[in-house]
Design a protein around this motif. Sequence first.
Motif, PDB file in Angstrom:
ATOM      1  N   SER A   1       0.723  -1.159  -0.089  1.00 32.47           N
ATOM      2  CA  SER A   1       0.127   0.007  -0.035  1.00 32.47           C
ATOM      3  C   SER A   1       0.934   1.163  -0.227  1.00 32.47           C
ATOM      4  CB  SER A   1      -1.121  -0.032   1.155  1.00 32.47           C
ATOM      5  OG  SER A   1      -0.070  -0.193   2.504  1.00 32.47           O
ATOM      6  N   PHE A   2       2.147   1.112   0.186  1.00 30.97           N
ATOM      7  CA  PHE A   2       3.027   2.434   0.288  1.00 30.97           C
ATOM      8  C   PHE A   2       2.928   3.027  -1.248  1.00 30.97           C
ATOM      9  CE2 PHE A   2       5.836  -1.470   0.489  1.00 30.97           C
ATOM     10  CZ  PHE A   2       6.132  -1.672  -0.851  1.00 30.97           C
ATOM     11  N   TRP A   3       2.910   2.300  -2.431  1.00 33.83           N
ATOM     12  CA  TRP A   3       2.744   2.931  -3.440  1.00 33.83           C
ATOM     13  C   TRP A   3       1.098   3.654  -3.876  1.00 33.83           C
ATOM     14  CZ3 TRP A   3      -0.202   2.155  -8.036  1.00 33.83           C
ATOM     15  CH2 TRP A   3      -0.793   0.905  -8.131  1.00 33.83           C
ATOM     16  N   GLN A   4       0.270   2.892  -3.085  1.00 35.01           N
ATOM     17  CA  GLN A   4      -0.915   3.343  -3.522  1.00 35.01           C
ATOM     18  C   GLN A   4      -1.689   4.431  -2.689  1.00 35.01           C
ATOM     19  OE1 GLN A   4      -3.087  -0.347  -2.627  1.00 35.01           O
ATOM     20  NE2 GLN A   4      -2.599  -1.299  -4.501  1.00 35.01           N
ATOM     21  N   ASN A   5      -0.833   4.528  -1.248  1.00 34.94           N
ATOM     22  CA  ASN A   5      -1.524   5.668  -0.631  1.00 34.94           C
ATOM     23  C   ASN A   5      -0.295   6.439  -0.030  1.00 34.94           C
ATOM     24  OD1 ASN A   5      -2.842   6.871   1.572  1.00 34.94           O
ATOM     25  ND2 ASN A   5      -3.872   5.331   2.180  1.00 34.94           N
ATOM     26  N   PRO A   6       0.329   7.565  -0.323  1.00 34.06           N
ATOM     27  CA  PRO A   6       1.170   8.215   0.343  1.00 34.06           C
ATOM     28  C   PRO A   6       1.031   8.587   1.928  1.00 34.06           C
ATOM     29  CG  PRO A   6      -0.374   9.604  -0.917  1.00 34.06           C
ATOM     30  CD  PRO A   6      -0.731   8.349  -1.416  1.00 34.06           C
ATOM     31  N   ALA A   7      -0.090   8.202   2.335  1.00 31.68           N
ATOM     32  CA  ALA A   7      -0.124   8.341   3.748  1.00 31.68           C
ATOM     33  C   ALA A   7       0.254   7.203   4.649  1.00 31.68           C
ATOM     34  CB  ALA A   7      -1.625   8.456   4.077  1.00 31.68           C
TER      35      ALA A   7
END
Length: 308
Positions: A49-55
């Motif tokens: 998810s680190f590439w789909q969601n910058p948060a």
Amino acid sequence: MPFMVHMNLGYLIKLPMIKMIRIFFLLLLLPFGGYAQQESHFSTDGFSSFWQNPATSGTLDKLSFNFLGRLQWVGVESAPQTFMFNSSGRLELNQLKNKSLEDRIGVGVNLIGEQVGFQNKWVFQVPLNYQFKLGETYLSAGLSVGFRAIIMSNDWVPPQTLFDPLLPGDVSGTVFNMDAGLFWYAENFYAGISSTQLTEANSGGLHMVRHYHVQGAYKFAVGQHYIYPQLQIIANSGGVGFWNLNYFQFKDDIFSIGAGVGAGYDLLLAATFRYKIFKIAYNFEYHTGSLSEYTKGSHELRLTFAWK
């Protein structure tokens, strides 16, 4: 069109946009149609998810380095081959000035390279987020900026002539890209929502459409071990798709095994092993849809170095 090579007819369903809370339940019951997938797909531990969601940068790990490789639809000529590198970390503000301040700042770097048929794609992102302390949990708000480059280097073989004006030639394009998201997390759960390709730019003759992502997981204790179900949803103007992976995580996360389903009822199998700061994860997808008689499945390998 070569851009349509990266397509799985079982991934998505044409469905009007409804409240996100209802999608979690509807996706378990409805059949799926298809759409051309413009974003790289990973099924590995935590759904990357680190590439789909910058948060998410610098949340679950204080500092991490991730290397991912994926061979999709093995046995199909010109099938997608994807590589990703990610590095992310966080700075705890109480280490700088106010000892009572528990907020955090997360930052990262993402690099994706993918080849699909005649198409080569490169994505570079720099995510940044601010993580607010909420009781025993944190809420992170993030934004990423970067660029997306697509290169089409065609090698057509016309059936009768050496030149056919109807066949497209080489094209390329590089565009600015921006993503944004929210991520709520603690030691045993996380939930996030984000939107990628906010600018909806045109790259290499391909119009990029805005995508919406939802991620969620909860770690249930079973004695000294854990059951760790994870769910990811992706939606755009063409439809909605989901992936679910459920891990049985042995004590201290030394070893885990997982199984789940993907849109189109693909079977997902996974295994992870961790030794101190090093973790390796392997995922296999058995395809049951229209490509099942042509492919031997998809393989994915992830290497992680993470400091808690």
